[in-house]
Write a protein that holds these residues in place. Structure first.
Motif, mmCIF file in Angstrom:
data_model
loop_
_atom_site.group_PDB
_atom_site.id
_atom_site.type_symbol
_atom_site.label_atom_id
_atom_site.label_comp_id
_atom_site.label_asym_id
_atom_site.label_seq_id
_atom_site.Cartn_x
_atom_site.Cartn_y
_atom_site.Cartn_z
ATOM 1 N N ASP A 1 0.800 -1.216 0.000
ATOM 2 C CA ASP A 1 0.000 0.000 0.000
ATOM 3 C C ASP A 1 0.837 1.272 0.000
ATOM 4 O O ASP A 1 0.439 2.297 -0.540
ATOM 5 N N SER A 2 2.020 1.247 0.623
ATOM 6 C CA SER A 2 2.813 2.458 0.766
ATOM 7 C C SER A 2 3.249 3.035 -0.570
ATOM 8 O O SER A 2 3.376 4.240 -0.735
ATOM 9 N N SER A 3 3.505 2.199 -1.541
ATOM 10 C CA SER A 3 3.972 2.689 -2.837
ATOM 11 C C SER A 3 2.980 2.445 -3.959
ATOM 12 O O SER A 3 3.222 2.811 -5.095
ATOM 13 N N ASN A 4 1.867 1.762 -3.633
ATOM 14 C CA ASN A 4 0.857 1.425 -4.631
ATOM 15 C C ASN A 4 1.438 0.617 -5.782
ATOM 16 O O ASN A 4 0.968 0.700 -6.912
ATOM 17 N N THR A 5 2.483 -0.163 -5.491
ATOM 18 C CA THR A 5 3.082 -0.994 -6.528
ATOM 19 C C THR A 5 2.646 -2.442 -6.331
ATOM 20 O O THR A 5 2.366 -2.876 -5.200
ATOM 21 N N VAL A 6 2.583 -3.161 -7.398
ATOM 22 C CA VAL A 6 2.199 -4.561 -7.366
ATOM 23 C C VAL A 6 3.471 -5.406 -7.481
ATOM 24 O O VAL A 6 4.273 -5.211 -8.387
ATOM 25 N N GLN A 7 3.623 -6.361 -6.562
ATOM 26 C CA GLN A 7 4.819 -7.196 -6.534
ATOM 27 C C GLN A 7 4.408 -8.659 -6.640
ATOM 28 O O GLN A 7 3.538 -9.121 -5.902
ATOM 29 N N ILE A 8 4.987 -9.368 -7.587
ATOM 30 C CA ILE A 8 4.692 -10.783 -7.770
ATOM 31 C C ILE A 8 5.801 -11.604 -7.119
ATOM 32 O O ILE A 8 6.971 -11.437 -7.432
ATOM 33 N N ALA A 9 5.421 -12.496 -6.191
ATOM 34 C CA ALA A 9 6.395 -13.353 -5.506
ATOM 35 C C ALA A 9 6.211 -14.794 -5.979
ATOM 36 O O ALA A 9 5.128 -15.362 -5.833
ATOM 37 N N ASP A 10 7.234 -15.363 -6.558
ATOM 38 C CA ASP A 10 7.177 -16.732 -7.066
ATOM 39 C C ASP A 10 7.426 -17.704 -5.911
ATOM 40 O O ASP A 10 8.474 -17.674 -5.281
ATOM 41 N N THR A 11 6.425 -18.540 -5.637
ATOM 42 C CA THR A 11 6.542 -19.497 -4.530
ATOM 43 C C THR A 11 6.653 -20.935 -5.039
ATOM 44 O O THR A 11 6.441 -21.872 -4.283
ATOM 45 N N THR A 12 6.978 -21.087 -6.320
ATOM 46 C CA THR A 12 7.064 -22.425 -6.894
ATOM 47 C C THR A 12 8.062 -23.299 -6.144
ATOM 48 O O THR A 12 7.775 -24.458 -5.818
ATOM 49 N N VAL A 13 9.253 -22.759 -5.877
ATOM 50 C CA VAL A 13 10.298 -23.534 -5.206
ATOM 51 C C VAL A 13 9.842 -23.961 -3.814
ATOM 52 O O VAL A 13 9.977 -25.127 -3.420
ATOM 53 N N GLU A 14 9.275 -23.013 -3.036
ATOM 54 C CA GLU A 14 8.849 -23.320 -1.677
ATOM 55 C C GLU A 14 7.729 -24.359 -1.655
ATOM 56 O O GLU A 14 7.744 -25.283 -0.836
ATOM 57 N N GLN A 15 6.764 -24.239 -2.565
ATOM 58 C CA GLN A 15 5.674 -25.207 -2.594
ATOM 59 C C GLN A 15 6.174 -26.592 -2.987
ATOM 60 O O GLN A 15 5.741 -27.612 -2.432
ATOM 61 N N THR A 16 7.101 -26.639 -3.936
ATOM 62 C CA THR A 16 7.659 -27.920 -4.349
ATOM 63 C C THR A 16 8.436 -28.558 -3.210
ATOM 64 O O THR A 16 8.297 -29.762 -2.935
ATOM 65 N N GLN A 17 9.269 -27.766 -2.534
ATOM 66 C CA GLN A 17 10.036 -28.304 -1.413
ATOM 67 C C GLN A 17 9.126 -28.787 -0.287
ATOM 68 O O GLN A 17 9.400 -29.803 0.348
#
Length: 325
Positions: free
Chosen positions: A10-26
């Motif tokens: 919310d502070s910068s109104n920017t959208v950030q995509i976090a890839d969780t593929t590795v964590e979910q696979t592990q």
């Protein structure tokens, strides 16, 4: 996006995509290795009967709610033996199937000692929603069974090393392969106390097993780092059986109580995966065996596992048919 989540700051109104593929696979692999380690410990063949002469070859089928199991074992008085067991379970959108087999041979060194070696194979397939993990592995190593001089006190032990080859489809789309190495060590001491129609069998068992996944690159180009599971367990208790003649046939009332302390430790990402239970608990079981006709037996039993544990509970009813040869 496969395996990704969207985070909005919310502070910068920017959208950030976090890839969780590795964590979910592990996470899937860590949970899978933990399940396989537990199954491997629970399905190990008994070695003391090879020396004591107790027990017979058998085929047994048991069915509980949502779970089915079977096991086969050759006669323990043969120098070469085989056993196989399996289990299937289904709960909501989760399915699991496990198969275990062992082959072995030994030489009786004396009336109180035998030495041998065994080869084991197992296969585990798990499916939760769209995610699927399966694998086949082997283990090999020596074992022994021994008896104390002039006392009904028996010992058994084994040390096995092996590897597995596995497949994973974390999202139901692509499929990757990964390998693991594993180790299993077990020791057990058990006694026999006869009081006429009643027999008591105190026991103490120690188990330690590891399963270590090797690093690999998945179909999306992500490196899935290595990780591992260690499972240690101490179980001590007292089993009993009492023979009761009923209409010319044999009815055996049996049961037992045991205290179990288990500890699961993970390395790498597996260290963040919480085990089903880690600590001490107690288990009780009660049932009967009814022999009818020649070498045929009906078995009914119930158990409750989780006494004294606030975060673990397991219970069920087992109905089985056994024939000896």
């Amino acid at each position: 996006l496969v395996g990704s989540e969207m985070c909005i700051r919310d502070s910068s109104n920017t959208v950030q995509i976090a890839d969780t593929t590795v964590e979910q696979t592990q996470g899937l692999i860590a949970g899978y290795m933990q399940t396989r380690a537990n199954q491997l410990v629970q399905n190990q063949p008994e070695l003391i009967p090879f020396l004591s002469g107790a027990g017979k070859g058998k085929f047994n089928l048991s069915v509980t709610r949502g779970t089915s199991t079977f096991d086969f074992a050759s006669r323990p008085d043969y120098p070469f033996w085989a056993s196989i067991s399996g289990a299937w379970s289904k709960d909501a959108d989760s399915k699991s199937a496990y198969m275990f087999g062992a082959l072995g041979g030994h030489q009786k060194i004396s009336e109180t000692l035998l030495l041998g070696a065994m080869l084991q194979f197992d296969h585990l397939a798990e499916e939760t929603g769209a995610a699927k993990v399966s694998g086949t592995g082997w283990m090999f190593g020596p074992y022994f069974a021994a008896k104390a001089e002039n006392h009904p006190l028996y010992f058994e032990g084994r040390l096995l090393y092996g590897q597995t080859q596995n497949k994973i489809s974390p999202f139901g789309t692509y499929q990757d392969k990964f390998d693991t190495e594993r180790l299993l060590a077990q020791l057990k001491v058990a006694g026999e106390l006869d009081y006429g129609a009643t027999a008591l069998a105190p026991f103490l068992g120690l188990s330690y097993t590891t399963d270590s996944q090797k690093s690999y690159v998945d179909s999306l180009g992500n490196t899935i780092p290595e990780q591992g599971i260690e499972l240690g367990q101490v179980e001590f208790g007292l089993d009993f059986s009492r023979a009761i003649p009923v209409s010319g046939n044999d009815l055996e009332l049996w049961g037992g109580i045991s205290g179990i302390w288990s500890h699961t430790k993970g390395s790498g990402f597996a260290s963040t995966v919480t085990p089903d239970y880690d600590g001490g608990r107690a288990r009780v079981e009660l049932g009967f065996n009814y022999d009818f006709f020649a070498d045929q037996r009906l078995s009914v039993g119930t158990y409750y596992d989780g006494i004294g544990a606030s975060s673990f509970e397991s219970y069920g009813l087992t109905i089985g048919y056994e024939t000896t040869f």
